[in-house]
Structure formats: structure tokens, C-alpha cells
Scaffold this active site. Structure first.
Site, PDB file in Angstrom:
ATOM      1  CE  LYS A  92       5.952   7.127   0.681  1.00 43.12           C
ATOM      2  NZ  LYS A  92       5.415   6.038  -0.132  1.00 43.12           N
ATOM      3  CG  PHE A 152      11.523  11.485  -1.778  1.00 44.89           C
ATOM      4  CD1 PHE A 152      11.749  11.178  -0.451  1.00 44.89           C
ATOM      5  CD2 PHE A 152      12.563  11.373  -2.681  1.00 44.89           C
ATOM      6  CE1 PHE A 152      13.009  10.775  -0.030  1.00 44.89           C
ATOM      7  CE2 PHE A 152      13.820  10.966  -2.269  1.00 44.89           C
ATOM      8  CZ  PHE A 152      14.039  10.668  -0.940  1.00 44.89           C
ATOM      9  CB  THR A 211      14.383   1.612   7.094  1.00 48.73           C
ATOM     10  OG1 THR A 211      15.424   2.595   7.110  1.00 48.73           O
ATOM     11  CG2 THR A 211      14.952   0.261   7.466  1.00 48.73           C
ATOM     12  CG  ASN A 230      21.559   9.217  -7.402  1.00 46.58           C
ATOM     13  OD1 ASN A 230      21.351   8.510  -8.385  1.00 46.58           O
ATOM     14  ND2 ASN A 230      21.706   8.707  -6.194  1.00 46.58           N
ATOM     15  CG  ASP A 257      24.277   4.012  -7.076  1.00 48.41           C
ATOM     16  OD1 ASP A 257      24.335   4.393  -5.898  1.00 48.41           O
ATOM     17  OD2 ASP A 257      23.212   3.804  -7.678  1.00 48.41           O
ATOM     18  N   GLY A 289      23.949   6.315  -1.056  1.00 46.26           N
ATOM     19  CA  GLY A 289      23.238   7.205  -0.144  1.00 46.26           C
ATOM     20  C   GLY A 289      22.548   6.469   0.978  1.00 46.26           C
TER      21      GLY A 289
END
Length: 1174
Positions: free
Chosen positions: A691, A667, A721, A912, A527, A803
Site C-alpha cells: 500500500k 514506510f 488516500t 518532518n 503544517d 506533503g
């Protein structure tokens, strides 16, 4: 027509619950309550979801699911009122389709005409249905035909007369869905709790009765142990007896004793932990009385009072908190591995209720399932029905971190989320064990062949099969019964050395069966965030479209915030202009709006440390904490937050701005965004702040010509970002949204989240004002560059699966030296099925390139071109896959293992990454800021990525080299004594007579050889510094040369030579006659022991105190035991000088040639580790 209406009205009076609005129609309607059949809605197929109200028992909507075969008239008369599409004429397919039938038909002018279910020649005005007796009364000639159709229906239906679709949409063909799991109704003090599992925890594998049978089964399912058991039992048969029973029982019993002792100790420890947890005391406050009882007696429906620091004993709904706001914090690190505190909310009406009033609650909860991040239920209290979500839950095995709380138990024991997510890990088998198993099959075959050949040389007689059996028993030492024990004990030593290595502190070995695989890794899948990087975030850049602010210009941002801070004096000024003229706003106001939005749009909670009073922030994401800390440095601080409100402080004028939190949208990996609806109490305005990732925000914000370009620019700088936006809501819009959102939240079904998300999208997430873009830096971990360089030089192919965006991943890969200087990077993005194979054509002939691929393209290759893709990319030194889902990471690991048969190591730090880690041959988890979930699921847990270098290059090397040598030497030890037996059998005219019996066989495998042989697990062939200085040495390990068929054959030759020399010369110095038998045994056995001790000494590369003492002590033990071996040795002969020189001669002939040949070969063709040592 009048008679029809009359009949219908009468029926409606008789059955009012089954009929609705029938009298207003010129037609009769079949109306059946779906709750009779227990229909559970799974999803809403209709676009206008606002029209529907669902509960857990029935469909209270204007549309229902109708099996096709109930639409009898459509099969026969093609009714113009309700035509079906895609319907098969085959009645066997009737049960495979459904129709959503609205019971109405809208005319072109918008009026509503009721539509009959049955029309045409089969319509019957006297059609009636009784819900009590479930009988259909129909006086027409078609009654029986219609009833036969209805009997075959999978569900009952309700066809109502209100609402509906336009004619074009009146019929929708749907697949039949599986019935939803049953919900459970819970209330305090409820009876019948015996139907639910006990809350007692039991992790023990055995009990007093099952221990012995299970242990014996687990041991004797292995062929070797079963083989030795049969050999031992054979000695109870007189015709097969060739020696003492103890010669064969004791070695096997020793192996079983070691294994059973280890299992018993482990299980006793598990029981002690279970007992301690089951006896933990809790306050039960049912019916207003307090009772103290152990955790194991907690049952569904109990009201439990919890205190700070207390483990939660079962899954519960939070009813009350000691905080007036109804908030409680819990620690979930033992459940999901995340170290941040989670906010939980008490059910509002229950928060102010008395204990006696709490006994009146009624909870409807969904069926137990594994998801710790979702929960569906309702609570009925004081004539209110309130939706329950995961925010109202307290899962078992979490810890209350603040105050006190009262909860109602909804799941116990095996129904809890913690229990359902706890699975017994499968036992991993290392590559070395698989290789040893294949070699052992060769040994097994050789035993059968050798026995048969000796019998054939002697000649077949009537009892030849008995002789074969005796030889199988005599040569049983060829199959080493102690091999598995030696290897298992060796693994324990390796695990101890890893965990106690001070240079890699806090390393934990969770799977002790595969340490040798650490030395065989050829593919490393990693990762990025928190693994290669620190997951220590810092906001580095802001971009507002026309201007950007970086670290050297952040003081300008602070000045803007200071000058534009809100105050009551300038509230009358129009500070926030309409979005249509936002381009004319001054830059200072735009910056202030962005910073204020960042200070409000998050899930961060400020907490005060009880010890030092320091303000700290708690959040699930380090990104959010970094942003809140940045807004604090810019002049707007978060000072207070609870469930319903938030307060921020403007540092320039010390004015606190108060906001009501009306709704929070957390989120998640699917939505990739986080939002909040806040009410500005200073200006009486409603704001929706949002956001998220650019990939989802582009379609939500108003069109921007600069967004894509600036996102790419920031990604190339290695920044993470986030797109920041907001939207002003009118009170009417908010109230409408609130109503619809509340209706969707009351669903008790799996599609509740989908319905809620649809409402948010419909009312809020469109045409939002784009405020700006944030860039957050995640720094590389310590020594990542040197670690990746070392691993690459060791021949390990490194894949980075993340990701993040393509540009960000590429930037980090370059910084981490995953992409070397001058290396060509072949980029594949947005590949299609048609051009996918062409896009990788270049890599066939350019195997030194690096592949950079996005998740969408990777998904196409995984689905359509697996073999072609991996046949090419497995040869590349590095691969970078971006925008990967957790499942894609796991799929890549599995495919590499399947197609290459090489060892794959996966390393990650977050939840994850768990799928990927568990799919690997070796899973490594990093304890990071995302928590311990990856660490707990991994085979090895480390603190930082650079620890992996030592784990592989040093501990992996030692584990593999030592076990390979140990395994071959144990095989050599069993084979050499069998060769002595073969020579003796041939010399005694092929009679199956035992050469060594009783204690000699037992002592040979234990006291006389075990310690020196096992001391090989402490040997090292190179120093640690050389292992790092020459990482290329690791390539030899992946080739498997330390234990191969060639090395195995060499050891077999050595065993045959030494066994033959020892036995032949022993017989030459004495004889095989019965008179000299004890002399011959004394010489050969003594020579055999000394030969093994000297062979161990020859094999040792690096001597240490333990190895030296094991050799000396074992030698002393043997010679001191000789006086007690009168049954086996001629002691008078042993005391003679002849015995001494004869033993020296035999040992010299057996050992010196082997040592000389090895020394000569090493000088002429030294191994690589010898080259670097010199």
C-alpha cells in the site's frame, strides 16, 4: 606463449592470494587484493547487481574500480580490448576518473575471452606482482614507466577473470568517491575500550576552574559591560579619579552577580541531573558473571541486562529478549519525540544461546553517525554471519517498555545516536534587542561627542585628553548597564506568565530570549496534518473501481466480509481467481480481499494493557491504526502479531487465520509505501501486499483507467488516500528474491538500502493487482477556523506547507477558512523553468488572491527564480504549498526571513517539521499524536493550534509593549541623571566634577528606582477581550512603533527637559558654591527620585496591586534612608519647610507639562488601543 604460461603459473604458486585463474589464460593479469588498500565500496555502478557480493573489507565481485592512470596501454596504444571514454590526455586529471574494468571481453557468440590489462607494444608477459613486499617485478624495458604509473594510483585493484560485461559495457567512467568511514569490531570483554568515549554524561557548561573565566568572557564580550568595567578600573588611576570607586563598581557588580547566580544555579541543576543519570545502576553479565555498576562505567563490548521501564544507558545490539519470539518494545519519545512503542528484534541465533555462548559473538558495526533510523552491521556467531539493521538496535536514552533484554554495547558517550543528535541550541536574539542595540550605539556616540564638546568649550590644554576621559566616566550613566538585566528579568516574567496561563495548559517556553518576537510576527508557516487537523484518523471511504462505499454504506462491506469469510469447508472452491479474470469475480469476494489485505498489510502491533486488560494498537502512523480499527469493525480483527507471524480473526465464524511474516518493508518518506510478504498457512500461498501513495503506486500496479480520477475526487473531499495492491508469488520466485535480498542486506555500506530497494523493485514491485483505494479523514482541530480568521485579521500572512496532494490541501484550506469565501485561488502545478515566471505574472496585480502551488513547481522557483517568486508571493494573504519536502519547508522560512527582514513563525507537530521550526525566528511545536519531536525542537510548545492565538495576540502583545516601555524608561533613567551632571559641569566652569557620588549613584540604579521601573512588566494597555475583539491592534506591533527612533527621540527630549529643570532650579534655589553643595545635591537628588516615581505612574495604563506597592514602598525606602545620608545631604536643610516646597516646585515644573502635553495629544490623536477602550 608457453614460457609466459610457465612464468605465470610459478608466480601464482608463490602468491596464491594475489592470483586467480591466471593459468587458464593466454595472457598475464595484474591481480591486487583491494583489502590491502582498505577499499570500501560506496555504490554499485552495474545494472546486474546480482553478480556482486560485498563485505566491509574488500570487493568480492567480478568488477573493481580502476584508476585511469593504471590503464597504461590505453594512454599509449589505444588498446582494442579496453578502450576508455571521456578520458583527458592531461595526466593531472588522472586521479579524477575511475574505470570499472571487468577483466574480460565477451565475443558476439557469448563466449568469454580474457582481456589483458596491458596490451600492444607495452604488454609484458613477465609482468608480476608480489602482495607481500608490494614490489613489482618486470624485466621489460618499460618496468620503471609502468611502476611510476602504479605508484600514483589512489586505490589498489583486483582484476578477476570471472564474470564481466559485454564489450559495449566493458569500461565505465566513474567519479572517485570518498573513502567510507571505518567500521569497528566488537566482542564481549574486548580490551582497548579506552579508545572509545566514556559513557559518563556531562551537560554542564562549567567546572570549578572554568566557571569564572567563561562567565566573565561571556559578559565582557558585550560592549556595554566592557565599557563599564573600564570606567570602574579607571577610578584606580589617581588622575582619572572623580568619585568613589563604589559608585561605578557596585552597579556593574550587581549586574554580574545576577547573571552569575542564574548561570550557577542552572549549571548546578544540570550537574545534579547528570549525576543521577550517571549513577544509575545496571547489570553487566560479561563472561557469565553478573556485576552491578553505574551507567558511567559501561563500556563498548559489555553485555547489559535490562529490565522493563529501565533507561538504556548506551547504544546496543539486542541479543536476547524475555519473549520467546525475541521481540522487545522500546519507548523512543526522548529520542525522536514519537510516543508510539517501537518493536525491536533479538538476533535469532543469540535468542536461544546461553550467557556463556554470548561471549563468542563478534559484531562488525559501522562508524558512529547521527541517523537514528538506520544502522549497518553484521554479527558472527556459531559460524553464521547475520545482517544487523536498526530493528536490532537499542539506542541510548530510550526506555525498555516490555520484559527483560540483554544487549551488547556498541557505542558509548559522545558516539551514541542520542549524543550526536544533541546540539547546543544557538542563542536566538529578538528583534527588540537588535533595535535596542542600534539605539545604544547612538547613546554611545552622544557620550563621546558631549565629552569632547565640553572640553572644547573649556579650552584645550596640555591635559585635555584627561578631561575627556573624566567626562566619559561622568556621563557613563547614559549607557545603561542595568538595561540588559532588566530585560532578561522581564523575559523570565513573561515566560512564567505564559507557562502558568490556565487557558493554554501545558504550554512550555523553551527559549526565553524571544518572547517579544511573539508580538512582531508577520508570516506564519504551518503544517497541515496534526497542526491544523487533529491527526485523529478515521477511514471514511473505500473505492474498488466500479463501486465506492462511504460511511452510510459500510454495513454492506460488513455483509460482504461475513458472507465471503474463509472456512475449511469452502477452501476447495476457487475463491481467488487469477488476475487475468479478476474482472469476473463477484463484488463480495473483491471487498473481502481488500479488507483482508488491509488487515494484514501494516506495522500495527496489538498489546494488552496490564492494568485493565484492554486491547490497544501500537503503530508509528495514526493512519495504520485507523485502518486496522476499520477492518475490525468490518469483521476481521488483528488479535496477535509478533516478529514472524500474524493472526487475524474472522468475527463471523470465529476462525483464526494464521500467516507467517516473511519480510516487512516499512514506510518511509522516500519510498512512500509499505509492504509485507506473508505466507498464508491455510492455503500454502505466498502473497506480497503493498500500500502507498498514488504518486508511486501508479507505476507499480497494473494499468487502471479509474485510479487517477478517483484519487482526485477523494482529495477534493479532504481525504488522505492510499492505493492497496497485492501479488501472488510462487515459491521459486520468493526463494530467489529471499536469496538476493539477503545478499544485499549483508552490505556494510551506505548504499545497502539502495541495493535492497532495487531487489524489491526487480522481483516484486511490478504488475501488481490493484485492489482498491482508501480514503481516511483527518478532522480539523478545535477552533482552527476562528483562530485562522483572527490571525488573518491581525495582518499575519499564513502559509500552509504540507506533503499532501493539491486537492486535499485545497479542501482543508477552504474548511479551515485559510481560503476565504469568494477569494480567487491561483493554482500552479507542474511548472517548468521556461513557463515558471509567466505562471505568477497574474499575482503581481492581484495581491488579494491565494496561491496554491505543488512541491515540484516550488522547487523550480526556489532553485531558479527565488527573488522574482518571493517578491510577489510575500504580499499575498495566504499561500498553500503541497507535496513539500521537509527541506523545502525550511528553505521557504529562510527565504522569507532573508528577503523581508520580517519575523517568521513556523508551527508543526511532527519530526518532518523540525527543520522548518528551527529555521524560523519563532518556532512553535504542537504536542500531537506524532510525538514530541517538534515540541522539543521548538521555542514554544503548545497543545493545539488555537493556543497560538493567545500566544501571539495576548502574550506577544504584552511582552513586546512592556519590554519596549521598560527599555526606553531605563534609558530615560540613565539619561536624565547625566543631563543633571552636564548642567552642573557647565555651571562649574566646565570642570569634570561629580555631582552624585557613592551610595547616591548605587541607590539610584537599585533601591530607589528599580522596583517601580521593573513593575512595568506587569502593565497592560488593553484587556484580553479587546485584544481578541480587535485583532487589528496587532498590526501596530509589527510596525514597531512602540520602540522606534521617533519614540526614542521623544524620550531623549523629555530626559533633557526634566534633567535641565531639576538641576537648573536646584542651583537657583541654592548655588554651586562649595558651601551650598550638599543642599543643592539634596534638592536635585530628591526631585530626581520623585520625578522618576511620578513618570512611572504616568506611563502605567492598568494599575494593579504589585505596581502600586512598588511605588509606595520605594518612596518610603528613600525617605527612610535620608537620615543615613549625612555624607551627601545637609540634613538640617532637608528638615526645613523650604526644602519641601522647593522640591514640590521643581517636580511640578518637570512633570506637569509632560503630563499635560501627553494628555492633550492623546485626546486629539488617540492611539488605536485607546479608541477601542472608549
Amino acid at each position: 606463449m608457453s614460457s609466459s604460461n610457465t612464468s605465470s603459473t610459478d608466480s601464482a604458486k608463490q602468491h596464491p592470494d594475489s592470483f586467480k585463474n591466471a593459468s587458464s589464460s593466454s595472457h598475464n593479469y595484474l591481480t591486487i587484493d583491494p583489502s590491502i588498500a582498505g577499499i570500501q565500496p560506496d555504490f554499485n555502478p552495474f545494472e546486474d547487481s546480482q553478480k556482486f557480493q560485498f563485505d566491509s573489507r574488500s570487493i568480492n565481485s567480478s568488477n573493481s574500480y580502476i584508476p585511469l592512470h593504471t590503464m597504461y596501454s590505453q594512454r599509449r596504444s589505444k588498446s582494442r580490448y579496453s578502450s576508455t571514454s571521456n578520458c583527458s590526455n592531461d595526466e593531472e586529471d588522472d586521479d579524477e576518473d575511475l574505470i570499472a574494468f571487468d577483466g574480460q571481453n565477451r565475443s558476439e557468440n557469448g563466449s568469454t575471452n580474457q582481456t589483458p590489462l596491458l596490451e600492444g607494444e607495452h604488454a609484458d608477459p613477465n609482468f608480476d606482482f608480489d602482495t607481500d613486499t608490494l614490489q613489482i617485478y618486470n624485466q621489460s624495458k618499460y618496468r620503471n614507466d609502468i611502476w611510476s604509473k602504479l605508484k600514483r594510483a589512489m586505490f589498489f585493484i583486483r582484476i578477476s577473470t570471472s564474470g564481466g560485461f559485454k564489450q559495449q559495457k566493458s569500461n565505465i567512467s566513474l567519479p572517485i568517491t570518498e573513502p567510507q568511514p571505518k567500521t569497528r569490531d566488537i566482542y564481549p570483554g574486548m580490551p582497548g575500550h579506552e579508545q572509545y568515549p566514556s559513557n559518563a554524561i556531562s551537560n554542564a557548561k562549567y567546572n570549578a576552574i572554568s566557571f569564572l573565566p567563561i562567565i566573565l568572557y561571556e559578559q565582557f564580550k558585550f560592549f556595554f559591560n566592557l565599557y563599564f568595567l573600564l570606567v570602574a578600573l579607571s577610578q584606580a588611576v589617581p588622575v582619572l579619579r572623580i568619585g568613589y570607586l563604589s559608585s561605578y563598581v557596585v552597579p556593574l557588580a550587581f549586574v554580574l552577580f545576577v547573571t552569575m547566580s542564574k548561570e550557577a544555579i542552572d549549571d548546578i541543576q544540570r550537574r545534579r541531573r547528570d549525576k543521577e543519570q550517571n549513577n544509575e545502576r545496571y547489570e553487566i553479565v560479561n563472561n557469565g558473571t553478573t556485576e552491578i555498576m553505574p551507567s558511567r562505567l559501561v563500556k563498548v563490548g559489555d553485555l547489559v541486562r535490562l529490565h522493563k521501564g529501565k533507561r538504556i544507558p548506551a547504544d546496543m545490539i539486542l541479543l536476547q529478549s524475555s519473549e520467546t519470539s525475541g521481540e522487545s518494545f522500546i519507548k523512543t519519545d526522548q529520542l525522536d519525540g514519537e510516543t508510539d512503542w517501537k518493536l525491536r528484534l533479538a538476533v535469532p541465533p543469540c535468542q536461544k544461546a546461553t550467557l556463556n555462548q554470548l561471549n563468542d559473538i563478534h559484531i562488525t558495526a559501522d562508524a558512529p553517525n547521527k541517523s537514528i533510523h538506520s544502522f549497518y552491521g553484521n554479527l558472527n556467531f556459531q559460524d553464521q554471519q547475520l545482517p544487523l539493521s536498526v530493528d536490532n538496535t537499542l539506542w541510548a536514552n530510550t526506555v525498555l517498555a516490555s520484559g527483560t533484554a540483554i544487549g551488547c554495547v556498541i557505542y558509548t558517550g559522545s558516539d551514541t545516536r542520542q549524543a550526536m543528535n544533541t546540539s547546543r541550541p544557538g542563542v536566538k536574539v529578538g528583534l527588540l534587542e537588535l533595535e535596542i542595540n542600534s539605539l545604544s550605539k547612538i547613546l554611545c556616540l552622544s557620550v563621546f561627542l558631549l565629552s569632547f564638546v565640553l572640553v572644547a568649550l573649556h579650552g584645550f590644554d596640555k591635559t585635555w585628553y584627561v578631561d575627556v576621559m573624566k567626562y566619559l566616566i561622568l556621563f557613563s550613566t547614559i549607557i545603561p548597564v542595568s538595561l540588559r538585566v532588566n530585560l532578561d528579568l522581564g523575559k523570565s516574567v513573561y515566560a512564567y506568565q505564559i507557562e502558568h496561563d490556565k487557558s493554554i495548559p501545558n504550554t512550555v517556553v523553551r527559549t526565553s530570549t524571544i518572547p517579544e518576537d511573539l508580538g512582531r510576527i508577520e508570516y506564519l508557516l504551518s503544517d497541515k496534518t496534526g497542526t491544523l487537523t487533529q491527526n485523529d484518523m478515521e477511514l471514511k471511504k473505500l473505492h474498488l473501481g466500479t463501486v465506492s462505499y462511504a460511511s452510510d454504506s459500510m454495513d454492506i462491506v460488513t455483509d460482504y466480509v461475513k458472507k465471503n469469510s474463509w472456512s475449511a469447508d469452502n477452501n476447495s472452491k476457487s475463491r481467488i481467481l487469477d488476475q487475468s479474470i479478476k474482472s469476473r469475480r463477484n463484488m463480495g469476494q473483491r471487498v473481502y480481499d481488500l479488507i483482508l489485505t488491509l488487515a494484514l498489510c501494516h506495522n500495527v502491533t496489538p498489546t494488552i494493557d496490564d492494568d485493565d486488560g484492554e486491547l490497544t494498537y501500537q503503530a508509528a502512523s495514526p493512519d495504520e491504526i485507523a485502518i486496522v480499527k476499520f477492518t475490525e469493525s468490518a469483521g476481521i480483527s488483528l488479535v496477535k502479531r509478533d516478529r514472524t507471524s500474524m493472526t487475524v480473526l474472522q468475527q463471523s465464524n470465529h476462525i483464526q487465520l494464521n500467516y507467517d511474516i516473511l519480510q516487512v518493508f516499512p514506510f518511509n518518506s522516500d519510498s512512500k509505501r509499505m509492504g509485507i510478504i506473508a505466507f498464508d498457512k491455510q492455503k500454502n500461498e505466498y502473497w506480497f501486499l503493498l500500500k502507498g501513495a498514488d504518486s508511486v503506486m501508479k507505476s507499480i500496479v497494473a494499468h487502471s483507467i479509474w485510479l487517477d480520477e478517483e484519487v482526485s475526487n477523494m482529495a477534493r473531499e479532504g481525504l488522505r488516500t492510499l492505493v492497496i495492491s497485492r501479488k501472488k508469488l510462487s515459491k521459486t520466485t520468493y526463494e530467489t528474491f529471499k536469496k538476493k535480498f539477503q545478499e544485499a542486506s549483508l552490505l556494510v555500506s551506505n548504499n545497502r538500502d539502495q541495493m535492497m530497494a532495487k531487489i524489491v523493485s526487480q522481483y516484486l514491485e511490478f504488475d501488481m493487482e490493484l485492489l482498491g483505494l482508501t480514503g481516511v479523514e483527518d478532522k480539523l482541530q478545535k477552533n482552527v477556523k476562528s483562530s485562522i480568521e483572527l490571525l488573518g485579521n491581525a495582518g499575519i500572512k499564513i502559509w500552509m506547507l504540507t506533503g499532501d496532494k493539491v486537492e486535499t490541501a485545497k479542501c482543508v484550506a477552504i474548511s479551515a477558512k485559510l481560503i476565504s469565501r469568494g477569494q480567487y485561488v491561483h493554482t500552479i502545478t507542474k511548472a517548468t523553468i521556461n513557463n515558471a515566471l509567466n505562471s505568477i505574472e497574474y499575482l503581481k496585480n492581484n495581491r488579494n488572491s491565494c496561491l496554491l502551488i505543488d512541491g515540484e513547481s516550488l522547487g523550480i522557483f526556489l532553485k531558479h527564480h527565488q527573488k522574482e517568486f518571493f517578491d510577489i508571493v510575500i504580499h499575498l494573504p495566504s499561500v498553500i504549498a503541497c507535496r513539500c519536502t521537509p527541506q523545502q519547508k525550511a528553505d521557504v522560512a529562510l527565504m522569507i526571513r532573508q528577503l523581508t527582514n520580517k519575523r517568521v513563525c513556523c508551527i508543526g507537530d511532527g519530526g518532518n517539521d523540525v527543520n522548518m521550526i528551527q529555521s524560523a525566528d519563532v518556532g512553535v511545536g504542537i504536542v500531537g499524536k506524532e510525538g514530541k519531536q517538534a515540541s522539543l525542537a521548538a521555542d514554544f510548545s503548545i497543545m493545539q493550534f488555537c493556543d497560538l492565538t493567545k500566544l501571539l495576540l495576548w502574550h506577544g502583545r504584552n511582552s513586546y509593549k512592556r519590554s519596549a516601555k521598560l527599555a526606553q524608561f531605563v534609558i530615560h533613567r540613565g539619561l536624565i541623571i547625566s543631563i543633571c551632571q552636564v548642567v552642573f559641569s557647565v555651571s562649574s566652569q566646565f570642570e569634570p566634577l561629580a555631582l552624585y557620588q557613592g551610595w547616591l549613584m548605587v541607590g539610584y540604579a537599585t533601591l530607589y528606582t528599580m522596583a517601580p521601573v521593573f513593575s512595568m512588566v506587569l502593565d497592560t494597555d488593553v484587556s484580553e477581550n479587546l485584544a481578541y475583539l480587535y485583532p487589528e491592534l496587532y498590526k501596530e506591533l509589527t510596525a514597531g512603533k512602540s520602540l522606534s527612533k521617533v519614540s526614542f527621540l521623544l524620550w531623549c527630549i523629555i530626559s533633557c527637559y526634566q534633567g535641565s529643570i531639576i538641576q537648573v532650579f536646584s542651583q537657583l534655589f541654592t548655588s554651586v558654591s562649595e558651601a551650598d553643595f550638599l543642599k543643592m545635591v539634596a534638592i536635585s537628588f530628591t526631585a530626581l527620585i520623585l520625578n522618576e516615581l511620578l513618570m512611572v505612574a504616568i506611563e502605567i495604563n492598568t494599575w494593579n496591586k504589585t505596581i502600586f506597592l512598588s511605588e509606595i514602598i520605594t518612596c518610603l525606602i528613600y525617605f527612610s534612608s535620608i537620615p543615613f545620608l549625612t555624607e551627601y545631604f545637609d540634613l538640617k536643610y532637608v528638615k526645613s519647610v523650604g526644602f519641601v516646597w522647593q522640591v514640590i516646585v521643581i517636580v511640578s515644573i518637570a512633570v506637569v507639562p509632560i503630563w499635560s502635553i501627553r494628555a492633550l495629544y492623546r485626546r486629539l490623536n488617540p492611539p488605536n488601543y485607546a479608541k477601542v477602550q472608549s
